[in-house]
Motif scaffolding. Structure first.
Motif, PDB file in Angstrom:
ATOM      1  N   VAL A  46    -110.818 -10.462  -1.997  1.00  0.00           N
ATOM      2  CA  VAL A  46    -109.583  -9.822  -2.469  1.00  0.00           C
ATOM      3  C   VAL A  46    -109.620  -9.690  -3.988  1.00  0.00           C
ATOM      4  CG1 VAL A  46    -107.066  -9.960  -2.521  1.00  0.00           C
ATOM      5  CG2 VAL A  46    -108.321 -10.822  -0.536  1.00  0.00           C
ATOM      6  N   VAL A  47    -109.348  -8.466  -4.466  1.00  0.00           N
ATOM      7  CA  VAL A  47    -109.292  -8.177  -5.892  1.00  0.00           C
ATOM      8  C   VAL A  47    -107.891  -7.647  -6.203  1.00  0.00           C
ATOM      9  CG1 VAL A  47    -110.309  -6.879  -7.797  1.00  0.00           C
ATOM     10  CG2 VAL A  47    -111.740  -7.534  -5.852  1.00  0.00           C
ATOM     11  N   THR A  48    -107.235  -8.236  -7.219  1.00  0.00           N
ATOM     12  CA  THR A  48    -105.930  -7.731  -7.646  1.00  0.00           C
ATOM     13  C   THR A  48    -105.995  -7.405  -9.132  1.00  0.00           C
ATOM     14  OG1 THR A  48    -105.095  -9.952  -8.150  1.00  0.00           O
ATOM     15  CG2 THR A  48    -104.652  -9.096  -5.943  1.00  0.00           C
ATOM     16  N   SER A  49    -105.164  -6.443  -9.558  1.00  0.00           N
ATOM     17  CA  SER A  49    -105.068  -6.109 -10.983  1.00  0.00           C
ATOM     18  C   SER A  49    -103.699  -5.512 -11.265  1.00  0.00           C
ATOM     19  CB  SER A  49    -106.172  -5.134 -11.391  1.00  0.00           C
ATOM     20  OG  SER A  49    -105.947  -3.858 -10.829  1.00  0.00           O
ATOM     21  N   ASP A  50    -103.327  -5.512 -12.552  1.00  0.00           N
ATOM     22  CA  ASP A  50    -102.027  -4.989 -12.979  1.00  0.00           C
ATOM     23  C   ASP A  50    -102.011  -3.462 -13.065  1.00  0.00           C
ATOM     24  OD1 ASP A  50    -101.161  -7.587 -13.238  1.00  0.00           O
ATOM     25  OD2 ASP A  50    -101.468  -7.665 -15.409  1.00  0.00           O
ATOM     26  N   TYR A  51    -103.186  -2.842 -13.212  1.00  0.00           N
ATOM     27  CA  TYR A  51    -103.297  -1.393 -13.391  1.00  0.00           C
ATOM     28  C   TYR A  51    -104.648  -0.954 -12.850  1.00  0.00           C
ATOM     29  CZ  TYR A  51    -104.027   3.071 -15.782  1.00  0.00           C
ATOM     30  OH  TYR A  51    -104.287   4.394 -16.060  1.00  0.00           O
ATOM     31  N   ALA A  52    -104.721   0.255 -12.325  1.00  0.00           N
ATOM     32  CA  ALA A  52    -106.012   0.795 -11.874  1.00  0.00           C
ATOM     33  C   ALA A  52    -105.993   2.308 -11.960  1.00  0.00           C
ATOM     34  CB  ALA A  52    -106.314   0.345 -10.449  1.00  0.00           C
ATOM     35  N   ILE A  53    -107.194   2.874 -12.060  1.00  0.00           N
ATOM     36  CA  ILE A  53    -107.365   4.319 -12.044  1.00  0.00           C
ATOM     37  C   ILE A  53    -108.638   4.620 -11.258  1.00  0.00           C
ATOM     38  CG2 ILE A  53    -108.564   4.366 -14.268  1.00  0.00           C
ATOM     39  CD1 ILE A  53    -107.042   7.019 -14.833  1.00  0.00           C
ATOM     40  N   SER A  54    -108.555   5.577 -10.355  1.00  0.00           N
ATOM     41  CA  SER A  54    -109.677   5.924  -9.477  1.00  0.00           C
ATOM     42  C   SER A  54    -110.109   7.356  -9.772  1.00  0.00           C
ATOM     43  CB  SER A  54    -109.253   5.798  -8.013  1.00  0.00           C
ATOM     44  OG  SER A  54    -110.293   6.233  -7.164  1.00  0.00           O
ATOM     45  N   TYR A  55    -111.396   7.538 -10.125  1.00  0.00           N
ATOM     46  CA  TYR A  55    -111.938   8.854 -10.456  1.00  0.00           C
ATOM     47  C   TYR A  55    -112.605   9.445  -9.217  1.00  0.00           C
ATOM     48  CZ  TYR A  55    -111.017   7.265 -15.169  1.00  0.00           C
ATOM     49  OH  TYR A  55    -110.397   6.792 -16.289  1.00  0.00           O
ATOM     50  N   MET A  56    -112.090  10.573  -8.765  1.00  0.00           N
ATOM     51  CA  MET A  56    -112.557  11.198  -7.526  1.00  0.00           C
ATOM     52  C   MET A  56    -114.019  11.632  -7.609  1.00  0.00           C
ATOM     53  SD  MET A  56    -109.844  11.050  -5.688  1.00  0.00           S
ATOM     54  CE  MET A  56    -109.377   9.583  -6.557  1.00  0.00           C
ATOM     55  N   GLU A  57    -114.407  12.249  -8.722  1.00  0.00           N
ATOM     56  CA  GLU A  57    -115.740  12.838  -8.844  1.00  0.00           C
ATOM     57  C   GLU A  57    -116.850  11.787  -8.858  1.00  0.00           C
ATOM     58  OE1 GLU A  57    -117.752  15.864 -12.001  1.00  0.00           O
ATOM     59  OE2 GLU A  57    -115.646  16.224 -11.480  1.00  0.00           O
ATOM     60  N   THR A  58    -116.593  10.636  -9.476  1.00  0.00           N
ATOM     61  CA  THR A  58    -117.619   9.610  -9.601  1.00  0.00           C
ATOM     62  C   THR A  58    -117.496   8.492  -8.582  1.00  0.00           C
ATOM     63  OG1 THR A  58    -116.302   8.372 -11.202  1.00  0.00           O
ATOM     64  CG2 THR A  58    -117.847  10.009 -12.087  1.00  0.00           C
ATOM     65  N   GLY A  59    -116.338   8.354  -7.935  1.00  0.00           N
ATOM     66  CA  GLY A  59    -116.134   7.263  -6.986  1.00  0.00           C
ATOM     67  C   GLY A  59    -115.923   5.924  -7.664  1.00  0.00           C
ATOM     68  N   LEU A  60    -115.566   5.942  -8.948  1.00  0.00           N
ATOM     69  CA  LEU A  60    -115.393   4.725  -9.725  1.00  0.00           C
ATOM     70  C   LEU A  60    -113.911   4.358  -9.800  1.00  0.00           C
ATOM     71  CD1 LEU A  60    -117.290   2.870 -11.434  1.00  0.00           C
ATOM     72  CD2 LEU A  60    -116.499   4.142 -13.415  1.00  0.00           C
ATOM     73  N   ILE A  61    -113.597   3.074  -9.560  1.00  0.00           N
ATOM     74  CA  ILE A  61    -112.237   2.563  -9.739  1.00  0.00           C
ATOM     75  C   ILE A  61    -112.275   1.572 -10.900  1.00  0.00           C
ATOM     76  CG2 ILE A  61    -110.342   1.240  -8.744  1.00  0.00           C
ATOM     77  CD1 ILE A  61    -111.089   2.272  -6.026  1.00  0.00           C
ATOM     78  N   ASP A  62    -111.426   1.816 -11.890  1.00  0.00           N
ATOM     79  CA  ASP A  62    -111.316   0.979 -13.080  1.00  0.00           C
ATOM     80  C   ASP A  62    -110.044   0.153 -12.944  1.00  0.00           C
ATOM     81  OD1 ASP A  62    -111.014  -0.111 -15.605  1.00  0.00           O
ATOM     82  OD2 ASP A  62    -110.934   1.806 -16.657  1.00  0.00           O
ATOM     83  N   MET A  63    -110.187  -1.184 -12.833  1.00  0.00           N
ATOM     84  CA  MET A  63    -109.045  -2.083 -12.704  1.00  0.00           C
ATOM     85  C   MET A  63    -108.892  -2.875 -13.996  1.00  0.00           C
ATOM     86  SD  MET A  63    -109.601  -3.360  -8.818  1.00  0.00           S
ATOM     87  CE  MET A  63    -111.319  -2.951  -8.609  1.00  0.00           C
ATOM     88  N   ARG A  64    -107.647  -2.952 -14.485  1.00  0.00           N
ATOM     89  CA  ARG A  64    -107.405  -3.607 -15.777  1.00  0.00           C
ATOM     90  C   ARG A  64    -106.200  -4.531 -15.691  1.00  0.00           C
ATOM     91  NH1 ARG A  64    -107.294   1.906 -19.266  1.00  0.00           N
ATOM     92  NH2 ARG A  64    -109.300   2.695 -18.581  1.00  0.00           N
ATOM     93  N   GLY A  65    -106.219  -5.542 -16.534  1.00  0.00           N
ATOM     94  CA  GLY A  65    -105.083  -6.441 -16.676  1.00  0.00           C
ATOM     95  C   GLY A  65    -105.008  -7.474 -15.569  1.00  0.00           C
ATOM     96  N   ASN A  66    -105.286  -8.724 -15.906  1.00  0.00           N
ATOM     97  CA  ASN A  66    -105.203  -9.839 -14.952  1.00  0.00           C
ATOM     98  C   ASN A  66    -105.964  -9.556 -13.659  1.00  0.00           C
ATOM     99  OD1 ASN A  66    -103.501 -11.486 -16.625  1.00  0.00           O
ATOM    100  ND2 ASN A  66    -101.836 -10.104 -16.102  1.00  0.00           N
ATOM    101  N   VAL A  67    -107.210  -9.146 -13.801  1.00  0.00           N
ATOM    102  CA  VAL A  67    -108.037  -8.907 -12.621  1.00  0.00           C
ATOM    103  C   VAL A  67    -108.397 -10.265 -12.022  1.00  0.00           C
ATOM    104  CG1 VAL A  67    -110.163  -7.893 -11.735  1.00  0.00           C
ATOM    105  CG2 VAL A  67    -108.943  -6.779 -13.611  1.00  0.00           C
ATOM    106  N   ASP A  68    -108.073 -10.440 -10.763  1.00  0.00           N
ATOM    107  CA  ASP A  68    -108.276 -11.703 -10.066  1.00  0.00           C
ATOM    108  C   ASP A  68    -109.074 -11.424  -8.799  1.00  0.00           C
ATOM    109  OD1 ASP A  68    -107.887 -14.007  -8.387  1.00  0.00           O
ATOM    110  OD2 ASP A  68    -106.233 -14.586  -9.696  1.00  0.00           O
ATOM    111  N   ILE A  69    -110.228 -12.078  -8.665  1.00  0.00           N
ATOM    112  CA  ILE A  69    -111.109 -11.860  -7.525  1.00  0.00           C
ATOM    113  C   ILE A  69    -111.269 -13.167  -6.763  1.00  0.00           C
ATOM    114  CG2 ILE A  69    -113.391 -11.093  -6.799  1.00  0.00           C
ATOM    115  CD1 ILE A  69    -113.622  -9.853  -9.676  1.00  0.00           C
ATOM    116  N   LYS A  70    -110.984 -13.132  -5.477  1.00  0.00           N
ATOM    117  CA  LYS A  70    -111.220 -14.282  -4.597  1.00  0.00           C
ATOM    118  C   LYS A  70    -112.189 -13.806  -3.526  1.00  0.00           C
ATOM    119  CE  LYS A  70    -106.927 -16.444  -5.648  1.00  0.00           C
ATOM    120  NZ  LYS A  70    -105.563 -16.032  -5.667  1.00  0.00           N
ATOM    121  N   THR A  71    -113.413 -14.317  -3.584  1.00  0.00           N
ATOM    122  CA  THR A  71    -114.441 -13.857  -2.657  1.00  0.00           C
ATOM    123  C   THR A  71    -114.294 -14.542  -1.299  1.00  0.00           C
ATOM    124  OG1 THR A  71    -116.050 -15.540  -3.301  1.00  0.00           O
ATOM    125  CG2 THR A  71    -116.036 -13.494  -4.588  1.00  0.00           C
TER     126      THR A  71
END
Length: 185
Positions: free
Chosen positions: A97-122
């Motif tokens: 599980v990955v959480t963040s305060d803000y994100a933006i997903s670019y359609m052309e590249t398939g890249l999601i940029d997550m920012r602010g308090n990114v928390d990952i629990k594998t």
């Protein structure tokens, strides 16, 4: 004589109406209003639940309270101004599980940029905290160049200035490390 008066009055009224019609000017829309509309999203969604698949297998579920769709731009994207929760599902069905305060997903590249308090629990209970994280959906890879802290299930702690990993977090390449390892004798 009566008919002449009616025709004179009718001609006068017609001439007056035509004069009024041609004397009116149309007002143009200010250009800043048009550019504001062009900068607006083409769609806005609330309480969204997006599912990502690969060859028919569910690989991730992204939930967000709000999404703004700018896919009408030359380099289309979707913005998640109120943050995201991303559940990444491996081939065995284990969830990270990955959480963040803000994100933006670019359609052309398939890249999601997550920012602010990114928390990952594998799925294996590793816990990573970062300021920013990228997820490349095309190659199923996550990475950051920002500082992060990770806590492993055995109690080890690692602080570093960036990492890259597969989306299952079974491969993790960390750069410039400083941490505490737990070693059994």
């Amino acid at each position: 004589m009566q008919k002449k008066k009616i025709y004179s009055i009718l001609n006068f009224v017609t001439a007056f109406a035509v004069t009024l019609f041609f004397s009116c000017q149309s007002e143009s829309v200010p250009t800043n209003t048009i550019s504001t509309l062009e900068d607006a999203p083409i769609a806005e969604g609330l309480d969204i639940n997006m599912k990502y698949t690969d060859s028919g297998r569910l690989t991730a579920v992204l939930t967000t309270p709000k999404v703004l769709d700018y896919t009408n731009k030359n380099f289309g994207y979707q913005e998640f101004p109120e943050g995201v929760v991303l559940n990444i599902i491996d081939k065995e069905g284990k969830v990270s599980v990955v959480t963040s305060d803000y994100a933006i997903s670019y359609m052309e590249t398939g890249l999601i940029d997550m920012r602010g308090n990114v928390d990952i629990k594998t799925a294996d209970s590793t816990h990573l905290i970062a300021k920013q994280l990228y997820w490349d959906q095309n190659i199923n890879w996550v990475f950051t160049d920002q500082a992060y802290t990770s806590r492993f299930p055995d109690g080890a702690v690692n602080e570093a200035d960036g990492f890259d990993a597969n989306q299952d977090f079974t491969i993790l390449n960390s750069r410039i490390n400083d941490g505490i390892m737990v070693i059994e004798e």
